[in-house]
Each structure stands twice: as structure tokens, then as C-alpha cells.
Design an enzyme around this catalytic site. Structure first.
Site, PDB file in Angstrom:
ATOM      1  N   GLU A   1      -0.598  -9.257  -0.186  1.00 66.02           N
ATOM      2  CA  GLU A   1      -2.034  -9.517   0.043  1.00 66.02           C
ATOM      3  C   GLU A   1      -2.773  -9.631  -1.289  1.00 66.02           C
ATOM      4  O   GLU A   1      -3.667 -10.461  -1.458  1.00 66.02           O
ATOM      5  CB  GLU A   1      -2.630  -8.409   0.904  1.00 66.02           C
ATOM      6  CG  GLU A   1      -2.066  -8.443   2.325  1.00 66.02           C
ATOM      7  CD  GLU A   1      -2.726  -7.424   3.222  1.00 66.02           C
ATOM      8  OE1 GLU A   1      -3.554  -7.836   4.045  1.00 66.02           O
ATOM      9  OE2 GLU A   1      -2.404  -6.228   3.104  1.00 66.02           O
TER      10      GLU A   1
ATOM     11  N   GLU B   1       4.190  -4.956   7.429  1.00 69.97           N
ATOM     12  CA  GLU B   1       3.383  -3.877   8.017  1.00 69.97           C
ATOM     13  C   GLU B   1       3.726  -3.614   9.485  1.00 69.97           C
ATOM     14  O   GLU B   1       3.666  -2.489   9.959  1.00 69.97           O
ATOM     15  CB  GLU B   1       1.890  -4.210   7.896  1.00 69.97           C
ATOM     16  CG  GLU B   1       1.332  -4.055   6.493  1.00 69.97           C
ATOM     17  CD  GLU B   1       1.475  -5.305   5.649  1.00 69.97           C
ATOM     18  OE1 GLU B   1       2.320  -6.172   5.973  1.00 69.97           O
ATOM     19  OE2 GLU B   1       0.745  -5.417   4.652  1.00 69.97           O
TER      20      GLU B   1
ATOM     21  N   ALA C   1       0.857  -1.188   0.000  1.00 73.44           N
ATOM     22  CA  ALA C   1       0.000   0.000   0.000  1.00 73.44           C
ATOM     23  C   ALA C   1       0.892   1.236   0.000  1.00 73.44           C
ATOM     24  O   ALA C   1       2.044   1.179   0.442  1.00 73.44           O
ATOM     25  CB  ALA C   1      -0.881  -0.022   1.243  1.00 73.44           C
TER      26      ALA C   1
ATOM     27  N   GLY D   1       0.680  -4.949   1.208  1.00 74.44           N
ATOM     28  CA  GLY D   1      -0.504  -5.023   0.353  1.00 74.44           C
ATOM     29  C   GLY D   1      -0.210  -5.730  -0.965  1.00 74.44           C
ATOM     30  O   GLY D   1      -1.102  -6.324  -1.567  1.00 74.44           O
TER      31      GLY D   1
HETATM   32  C1  LIG Z   1      -4.245   0.336   2.590  1.00 72.53           C
HETATM   33  C2  LIG Z   1      -3.992  -0.487   3.812  1.00 72.53           C
HETATM   34  C3  LIG Z   1      -4.461  -1.833   3.701  1.00 72.53           C
HETATM   35  C4  LIG Z   1      -3.767  -2.869   3.986  1.00 72.53           C
HETATM   36  C5  LIG Z   1      -2.511  -2.842   4.729  1.00 72.53           C
HETATM   37  C6  LIG Z   1      -1.348  -2.772   3.860  1.00 72.53           C
HETATM   38  C7  LIG Z   1      -0.325  -2.033   4.269  1.00 72.53           C
HETATM   39  C8  LIG Z   1       0.898  -1.952   3.491  1.00 72.53           C
HETATM   40  O1  LIG Z   1       1.071  -2.520   2.438  1.00 72.53           O
HETATM   41  S1  LIG Z   1       2.062  -0.959   4.154  1.00 72.53           S
HETATM   42  C9  LIG Z   1       3.396  -1.088   3.041  1.00 72.53           C
HETATM   43  C10 LIG Z   1       4.120  -2.372   3.188  1.00 72.53           C
HETATM   44  N1  LIG Z   1       5.295  -2.354   2.359  1.00 72.53           N
HETATM   45  C11 LIG Z   1       6.495  -2.070   2.830  1.00 72.53           C
HETATM   46  O2  LIG Z   1       6.692  -1.859   3.992  1.00 72.53           O
HETATM   47  C12 LIG Z   1       7.593  -2.011   1.828  1.00 72.53           C
HETATM   48  C13 LIG Z   1       8.297  -0.699   1.915  1.00 72.53           C
HETATM   49  N2  LIG Z   1       9.300  -0.527   0.891  1.00 72.53           N
HETATM   50  C14 LIG Z   1      10.475  -1.180   0.922  1.00 72.53           C
HETATM   51  O3  LIG Z   1      10.747  -2.012   1.742  1.00 72.53           O
HETATM   52  C15 LIG Z   1      11.460  -0.797  -0.129  1.00 72.53           C
HETATM   53  O4  LIG Z   1      11.165   0.488  -0.558  1.00 72.53           O
HETATM   54  C16 LIG Z   1      11.460  -1.729  -1.350  1.00 72.53           C
HETATM   55  C17 LIG Z   1      12.038  -3.099  -0.935  1.00 72.53           C
HETATM   56  C18 LIG Z   1      10.078  -1.897  -1.936  1.00 72.53           C
HETATM   57  C19 LIG Z   1      12.371  -1.124  -2.457  1.00 72.53           C
HETATM   58  O5  LIG Z   1      13.654  -0.869  -1.904  1.00 72.53           O
HETATM   59  P1  LIG Z   1      14.712   0.010  -2.717  1.00 72.53           P
HETATM   60  O6  LIG Z   1      14.805  -0.470  -4.089  1.00 72.53           O
HETATM   61  O7  LIG Z   1      15.943   0.042  -1.883  1.00 72.53           O
HETATM   62  O8  LIG Z   1      14.098   1.451  -2.825  1.00 72.53           O
HETATM   63  P2  LIG Z   1      13.752   2.507  -1.695  1.00 72.53           P
HETATM   64  O9  LIG Z   1      13.473   1.868  -0.413  1.00 72.53           O
HETATM   65  O10 LIG Z   1      14.758   3.573  -1.732  1.00 72.53           O
HETATM   66  O11 LIG Z   1      12.350   3.074  -2.229  1.00 72.53           O
HETATM   67  C20 LIG Z   1      12.275   3.768  -3.481  1.00 72.53           C
HETATM   68  C21 LIG Z   1      11.209   4.820  -3.358  1.00 72.53           C
HETATM   69  O12 LIG Z   1       9.954   4.191  -3.204  1.00 72.53           O
HETATM   70  C22 LIG Z   1       9.305   4.703  -2.060  1.00 72.53           C
HETATM   71  N3  LIG Z   1       8.482   3.609  -1.514  1.00 72.53           N
HETATM   72  C23 LIG Z   1       8.875   2.357  -1.264  1.00 72.53           C
HETATM   73  N4  LIG Z   1       7.838   1.619  -0.819  1.00 72.53           N
HETATM   74  C24 LIG Z   1       6.783   2.448  -0.796  1.00 72.53           C
HETATM   75  C25 LIG Z   1       5.430   2.275  -0.444  1.00 72.53           C
HETATM   76  N5  LIG Z   1       4.935   1.092  -0.054  1.00 72.53           N
HETATM   77  N6  LIG Z   1       4.630   3.336  -0.501  1.00 72.53           N
HETATM   78  C26 LIG Z   1       5.073   4.528  -0.927  1.00 72.53           C
HETATM   79  N7  LIG Z   1       6.360   4.760  -1.294  1.00 72.53           N
HETATM   80  C27 LIG Z   1       7.191   3.716  -1.231  1.00 72.53           C
HETATM   81  C28 LIG Z   1      10.432   5.126  -1.137  1.00 72.53           C
HETATM   82  O13 LIG Z   1       9.984   6.061  -0.205  1.00 72.53           O
HETATM   83  C29 LIG Z   1      11.396   5.710  -2.148  1.00 72.53           C
HETATM   84  O14 LIG Z   1      10.906   6.980  -2.537  1.00 72.53           O
HETATM   85  P3  LIG Z   1      11.739   8.285  -2.237  1.00 72.53           P
HETATM   86  O15 LIG Z   1      13.087   8.054  -2.810  1.00 72.53           O
HETATM   87  O16 LIG Z   1      10.977   9.376  -2.883  1.00 72.53           O
HETATM   88  O17 LIG Z   1      11.760   8.391  -0.758  1.00 72.53           O
END
Ligand SMILES: CC/C=C\C/C=C/C(=O)SCCNC(=O)CCNC(=O)[C@H](O)C(C)(C)COP(=O)(O)OP(=O)(O)OC[C@H]1O[C@@H](n2cnc3c(N)ncnc32)[C@H](O)[C@@H]1OP(=O)(O)O
Length: 723
Positions: A109, A129, A61, A106
Site C-alpha cells: 500500500e 491481509e 503493518a 501495508g
Molecule cells: C495498520 C493497518 C492498516 C492497513 C492494513 C494493513 C495490514 C497489513 O499490512 S497486515 C500485514 C500484511 N503482511 C503480511 O501478512 C506479511 C507477513 N509476513 C510474512 O509473510 C513473512 O514474515 C515474510 C514473507 C515477510 C518474511 O518471511 P520469512 O523470511 O520466512 O520470515 P518469518 O516469516 O519467519 O518472519 C520473521 C519475523 O518477522 C516477523 N514478522 C513478519 N511479518 C511481520 C509483520 N508484518 N508484522 C510483525 N512481525 C512480522 C515474524 O513474526 C518473525 O518474527 P519472530 O521470529 O519473532 O516470530
């Protein structure tokens, strides 16, 4: 956002597109749901393949929406994602998820809503999460146990651990793993299953997976979650939600999952943990005063590294490098250390399900400095002695290739002095790892006054390659982390003088959520480390000017308690006694030591100190506000670029609880005027303790109306900066 096309006649390909990680914002979820419905309504389509874009399936998400950073009410985000997953699962035509890169939160999921899952061999899958103060709330806590069984699901949801494709296959989380093109494999697979009945593939229709030993499993999981959570609510909520999967019908379990999410999402803890997530991304965007930054300064490739000294730090660094696939030349004279590293590498290989040789062949042990000549980067990890390190850097400067980066793992010493000992000061940089270096996720990259952009970029990039979060800081005694630790430790010692006990202080800090209280931490790292530093600084030992009072140094209050313990041979866990008593040398279980309490009584009597009752609030405020106050000074001087850097350092390197965001986040949450007023109060009571004098930056921020922490970084750019 969600494109729908047809490949090979009856297979519809749905592509989820929202760079960089295909996060499921409310709008993207709705768009994808529409695409799924259109594909299902297309009579030419018999089966659907769902994939991501840009080499990744989905990062979950959209955390910016969940954190309230964009203008979408969180309930809209949750309900859109739930509706999407439900629509996918209810589809009358098989839906196959083609997973590459990551399927997280998500994203997983969504994959669980699909009827089949194909993963690329390098993919990672998980429900992280809990690390954001949340729980999977699009049915993940109910569907996962129905797919992989209750114990595995409980562990994955409560810890947030992600798994490799290989482990996912073993768990039954995916149906097939390919090392080839995942779309190709998924399309092939889809054609084979196009006519399969779907009823049993809809996880929500499966009965609750109720293991015979459910109560025991739950009790163990709950105790473990509570112990690890250190006051965080999400891990316990995760256990409760997964429990519902075993005890309630799907729809009721889902309802509980939603209720728990509704309680967690607006909580201060979730806000703090989401702040930590973004802080860890912000710190990667470093810049130097000359204008060099992460965008315009490419890192140099590191295809061969060297480590000098295989003590506690050096061996962890060597293991980290090998694990990242970087060949290492390791220089060490003590054969015992070579055996320790070999055993560590064998253990690591087993953990990663690799052959021991695949790691061992990447290490070459040597006694000869000339063997380091070919390394792109050398990390020095010898004893913390400036003269020794300067000699070594001078020698390395002659023996290594002229373009080799020379890095020091020093935790406090002057990186500029090391650079000055070489003929290439621009290629010298500090790489401060944290013990154990193959486990801890933090790397402080210390930029010397003459470190070049390429040196900084290479060290920052290498940290990331090792799986760490690299934070750039300027050179000063103790850099950011250890410099802030000093006033914190000092306050704790003063509290002992005034009547507290080590266990009382530690209990307050551990209740706050620290992994370890200050005294247990000091016993673990060894009291002699600080003792040596204080001796070098002329604060302890023979270098103290004659006639100096025991409890004063340079006109300020000083506590010699730690020095006295060292003089008694009480160096912490390694000697079996320090602030606590242990089972023996190297013991881990700390028990209060009557000797120490007598010693404190005698000390107070000798110095005419009347012990008083000290409450929890005073312990917390004096320790934490003194620490954060030093953080403000660090920001003022430009040693760190913003509060996010300090908070990341403390959460990843010093056991600060993530659900409290970090020291700067914490004081911002308490309220800067209140913190300023308490510091002023303590400063009046202890006028001879300069660390309690509120910093100019704190006063400035209060005078500016206490702007939110998200604005500090920008405000700081107007001040003097070394970064
Ligand atoms: C709606 C609710 C209903 C159900 C519940 C669900 C909840 C969720 O899903 S919460 C999100 C769960 N996901 C995560 O925790 C994953 C988070 N992301 C990561 O672990 C990493 O970013 C990655 C493994 C996906 C990629 O790693 P990497 O390649 O090293 O890149 P970065 O970490 O530098 O990320 C790049 C860029 O993307 C932004 N970003 C990453 N994930 C998300 C996200 N889920 N939502 C929004 N933005 C995300 C991150 O901030 C970086 O952006 P910036 O450089 O602008 O900061």
C-alpha cells in the site's frame, strides 16, 4: 527507523528500517512520514527514492500491533499508516519505491502511494491481509484497481495471492524490473522522472475503473469468495471494498474500506487468523530434550536428494524438491508413474513460466539402489507396510553414504523401528508430507528417540526450503495429526450407529468451516488405508480374536462400519462408492447413496440400536472435543511442544478453518471449563469410550484457572517432554 540521506545531489534516499521485515508499526509510519516531509522541504532535493533495509522493502503493518499483542490501539496503527501513504502520494516531488524482497500488505500500500515502482526480479508483491482476517485498509483496495484494473485487483485482494516481479510488471503494478542493484536502478530511474508531472501518477485522483461487465464479475467473485471462505468474513469484505473502487469516488471508497476494517479488526476471526500466523512462526523454534534447538543445531546442506517410490506421495515430494532447485534421483519400477511425474513437472514448469527442461533435467529416474549412493538425503515413500520399510531401511543403510539422512514419509508407523533396522539410527527421521505433497504446506518432522539434532535440523530446514511449515513432533502411533484424527473419526462412526447419516455429520463439520467433512475426506483418501492399519492392530479382519463381539475391542466400544464397507469393496472415490456414491471409479461428486442408508438401517436393527435424532451441537461437540482431548494428551506426553504445533498441523494439514484458529485454540476460545463439562457429560453417557475421558492436562488447566493459550507452552515445559 526511517533514515533520510542524499545520494548524487538531488536524489533523496529514504531507508525504512525496522528489522527483520521493516514492519510498519505506528511509530515507524509516523517516523517515515516525517522523513518524507523533511525531504520534500529540502530545496536541494528534486526526487525521492524509498527503499527498505536488509534486502527487503516491507512486510506490511506490524501484525503484533494489529493483534493487540503490544500496547498500541489498533486505530492508531491504521491511521498512522493511512496518513503516511496519503503524505507520500501528495508529495510535490516524485517518490520512487525501490522494491526488493517483499512488498506485502501495508508495504505494498505504501508502494502504491509512491508515484513510481521499481522491483528487483526476485521480489514478491501482494496484499495478504485477507489471510489475517483483514483487508488492506491504507487505501489498497481503492488504489490497486485504479492501477492494475478491476478484475486483477479483485482477485489479488480477495485471495491474498502474491505475485512475482515479472507478473507485477505484466499487470502494470510496477514500472520497471531489474536484476541488478535495485537502489541503483531506482536512483537512475528517479533522475529520469524528476521533472515529470505527477497528477496522473496519484492513483487516488484516477477515475473509478468500472468494467462493462462489473455485475457479472462481482457476482462470480462473491460466490467464489463465499465458497472458499467457508464462513470467513474477510474475503467477502474484500470483494465489497474493491467493488466500492469501481462504483464510488475515491474518498467514499476509502471510507467504506475503513468501516469494513473497523468491523474486521476486533473480530474473533481476525484474532484466530493472527494467532495462526504467529503459531506458524513459533513452531519453527524447535528444541529437543537434550538441549539441542533451532539456534544451536545447524542443518546440513542438501544439494542432492533421492525419493523412493513415486506413488501419490512420492511424486508430490519429488516435484516439491525439484521446484526448490534440488536435483533428485527418483527410484520407481512402475513406468506409468514415471510418466505421471514427468507430466506433473511439465505442468509445474509452465505455472512458474519456466522451460520444462529446467525441471526435467533435475530428475534422474532409476531402478538401481546404487544410484542413490550420492544423495545427501533419501525420502522413502513406499507402501505403508512396516516390514517392507524396515527391509528397505536396512538396505539403504548399507548402500548409501554413511552420512546420508534416511527419512520416511510414513504417516503413522514407528520411526524408531525403522531407525533400529539401520546402522545409523541417529540419521533416521520421519518426514510426513500431506497429500498432495507439492501443494500442502505442512510437514510433520518426526523425531525418533535416537534422531540426532543435525537430522532434525536438516529435515526442518528442508521443509522450509520446500515452502512448507515444518512442525517437529515425537514418535508415537499416528504422530500428532493422525493420532488426533482417530477419536474424531470414531465419534463420527458412533454417531452413524446412533442415527446420524454421513451427509448430516459432514454438513455440520463443513458448516463449521472444515474443507471437507469426515466421511467425504475418508472417501477421498480411501477407506482401505485405515482398514489396513486396523488389521495390523488386530482390530479388524482375520486377526480379531475369535469370540470378540462386533462392536467391542479390548473391552471398549468399537464401530466396525468402515471395515464392513471395505469388505463390500466400497473403498471410497477410487471404487466409485464408499460413504457416498460417485459418478464412477475416481469420481469426485459425492451423492447420498440409498444403499448405504439401507445398510445402516439393517446394521442398527441387527445390533438392537434404536436410531435417535442427533442435533448439530452434539455432532460438533463429540467430534471436535474428542479430537482436542487427544490433543491435550499429546501435549501431556510431550509429543508436541505446544498448542501452536497442534493448531498449525490441523490448519495446514487437515483442513481446519484458519478463522477458528485450530482445535486447541477453539477449545480455549469456547472455554476450558465448558469443554471439560461437556466431555464429562459425554463420558457418562458413553463410559466404554476412553477417548471421551477428559485428559489430565485439561483438568489441570481448568484447575489452574484456565490460563490463556499463549501461556500453555511455558506451563508445559514443567511437564514431561519428548520435545
Ligand atoms: C495498520 C493497518 C492498516 C492497513 C492494513 C494493513 C495490514 C497489513 O499490512 S497486515 C500485514 C500484511 N503482511 C503480511 O501478512 C506479511 C507477513 N509476513 C510474512 O509473510 C513473512 O514474515 C515474510 C514473507 C515477510 C518474511 O518471511 P520469512 O523470511 O520466512 O520470515 P518469518 O516469516 O519467519 O518472519 C520473521 C519475523 O518477522 C516477523 N514478522 C513478519 N511479518 C511481520 C509483520 N508484518 N508484522 C510483525 N512481525 C512480522 C515474524 O513474526 C518473525 O518474527 P519472530 O521470529 O519473532 O516470530
Amino acid at each position: 527507523m526511517a533514515q533520510y540521506s542524499r545520494v548524487r545531489g538531488s536524489v533523496a534516499l529514504l531507508r525504512l528500517t525496522n528489522p527483520p521485515v521493516n514492519a510498519l508499526s505506528a511509530a515507524v509510519s509516523r517516523d517515515l512520514e516525517r522523513a518524507v516531509r523533511s525531504a520534500c522541504a529540502d530545496s536541494a532535493v528534486r526526487v525521492l527514492v524509498l527503499r527498505g533495509h536488509g534486502g527487503t522493502f516491507c512486510g506490511g503493518a506490524d501484525i503484533r500491533e494489529l493483534a493487540g499483542l503490544v500496547d498500541v490501539p489498533f486505530r492508531v496503527g491504521v491511521s498512522s499508516l493511512v496518513a503516511l501513504v496519503d503524505a507520500v502520494e501528495a508529495a510535490e516531488k516524485p517518490v520512487v519505491a525501490a522494491i526488493e524482497g517483499v512488498a506485502l500488505g501495508g508495504g505494498l500500500e505504501l508502494a502504491l502511494g509512491c508515484h513510481f515502482r521499481i522491483a528487483h526480479g526476485q521480489a514478491r508483491l501482494g496484499l495478504p491481509e485477507v489471510t489475517l482476517g483483514l483487508l488492506p485498509a491504507a487505501g489498497g483496495t481503492q488504489r490497486l484497481p485504479r492501477l492494475v484494473g478491476f478484475p486483477a485487483a479483485l482477485e489479488l485482494v480477495a485471495t491474498g495471492r502474491d505475485v512475482s516481479a515479472e507478473e507485477a510488471l505484466a499487470l502494470g503494478l510496477v514500472d520497471h524490473v531489474t536484476d541488478g542493484d535495485v537502489e541503483e536502478a531506482a536512483v537512475e530511474f528517479a533522475r529520469r522522472v524528476a521533472d515529470e508531472p505527477l497528477a496522473s501518477r496519484r492513483l487516488s485522483t484516477r477515475p473509478p475503473p468500472r468494467p462493462a461487465d462489473l455485475d457479472t464479475l462481482l457476482q462470480v467473485a462473491l460466490e467464489r469468495a463465499q465458497r472458499r471462505a467457508r464462513g470467513a468474513l474477510a474475503p467477502v469484505a474484500c470483494v465489497q471494498a474493491v467493488r466500492a473502487a469501481a462504483t464510488l469516488p475515491f474518498t467514499q471508497g476509502l471510507q467504506l474500506e475503513q468501516e469494513l476494517m473497523a468491523a474486521l479488526l476486533p473480530s474473533n476471526q481476525a484474532r484466530a487468523m493472527q494467532y495462526c500466523f504467529f503459531a506458524q512462526r513459533i513452531v519453527g523454534k524447535w528444541s529437543l530434550p537434550g538441549g539441542a534447538n533451532w539456534r544451536n543445531s545447524p542443518a546440513r546442506a542438501v544439494s542432492r536428494a533421492a525419493v523412493i517410490g513415486l506413488g501419490t506421495m512420492g511424486r508430490g515430494i519429488a516435484v516439491s524438491l525439484v521446484r526448490a532447485g534440488i536435483p533428485v534421483v527418483a527410484m520407481e519400477t512402475d513406468e506409468k508413474q514415471l510418466r505421471v511425474v514427468t507430466a506433473m513437472l511439465e505442468r509445474e514448469a509452465a505455472k512458474q513460466r519456466r522451460s520444462p527442461d529446467s525441471y526435467l533435467q533435475l530428475v534422474q529416474f532409476t531402478l538401481e539402489r546404487r544410484d542413490l549412493g550420492d544423495a545427501d538425503l533419501v525420502v522413502e515413500a513406499v507402501f505403508e507396510d512396516l516390514a517392507l520399510k524396515k527391509r528397505l531401511f536396512a538396505e539403504l543403510s548399507s548402500s548409501c553414504r554413511p552420512d546420508t539422512l534416511l527419512c520416511s514419509n510414513t504417516s503413522a508407523l514407528d520411526v524408531d523401528a525403522l531407525a533400529a533396522a539401520t546402522r545409523r539410527p541417529e540419521l533416521v527421521v520421519g518426514m510426513h508430507f500431506f497429500a498432495p505433497a507439492h501443494v500442502m504446506k505442512l510437514l510433520e518432522v518426526v523425531c525418533g528417540a535416537r534422531s540426532s539434532p543435525v537430522a532434525v535440523a536438516t529435515a526442518m530446514q528442508l521443509g522450509k526450503r520446500l515452502g512448507k511449515v515444518s512442525v517437529a513432533v515425537a514418535n508415537c502411533p499416528g504422530f500428532a495429526g493422525n493420532r488426533m484424527l482417530k477419536p474424531y473419526v470414531e465419534q463420527a462412526s458412533f454417531l452413524l450407529e446412533e442415527g446420524a447419516t454421513p451427509q448430516q455429520v459432514d454438513a455440520v463439520l463443513e458448516d463449521f468451516g472444515f474443507a471437507m467433512g469426515v466421511f467425504r475426506m475418508s472417501d477421498l483418501s480411501g477407506l482401505d488405508v485405515g482398514w489396513r492399519v486396523r488389521e495390523e492392530a488386530g482390530l479388524a479382519g482375520p486377526t480379531v480374536p475369535p469370540g470378540e463381539s462386533a462392536r467391542r475391542r479390548h473391552g471398549c466400544r468399537y464401530s466396525p462400519l468402515a471395515d464392513l464397507l471395505c469388505e463390500h469393496g466400497r473403498l471410497g472415490q477410487k471404487t466409485g462408492r464408499g460413504w457416498y456414491l460417485y459418478e464412477g471409479p475416481g469420481g469426485r461428486a459425492a451423492t447420498p447413496d440409498p444403499w448405504l442408508h439401507d445398510f445402516l438401517d439393517q446394521y442398527r436393527r441387527r445390533h438392537g440400536l434404536r436410531p435417535r435424532r442427533i442435533d448439530q451441537q452434539e455432532v460438533l461437540e463429540r467430534c471436535l472435543y474428542a479430537l482436542a482431548n487427544e490433543g491435550f494428551r499429546i501435549l501431556e506426553e510431550g509429543v508436541a511442544a505446544g498448542p501452536e504445533d497442534i493448531d498449525t498441523i490441523y490448519v495446514l494439514g487437515y483442513g481446519w478453518p484458519a478463522h477458528r484458529g485450530g482445535p486447541m485454540y477453539h477449545v480455549a476460545a469456547v472455554g476450558l471449563p465448558a469443554v471439560l463439562s461437556r466431555l464429562e457429560h459425554f463420558r457418562r453417557l458413553h463410559p466404554d469410550v476412553p477417548q471421551l475421558r477428559p485428559s489430565a492436562l485439561l483438568r489441570h488447566l481448568v484447575a489452574e484457572g484456565s490460563p490463556p493459550i499463549s501461556r500453555w507452552r511455558e506451563l508445559l515445559k514443567g511437564l514431561r517432554s519428548q520435545l
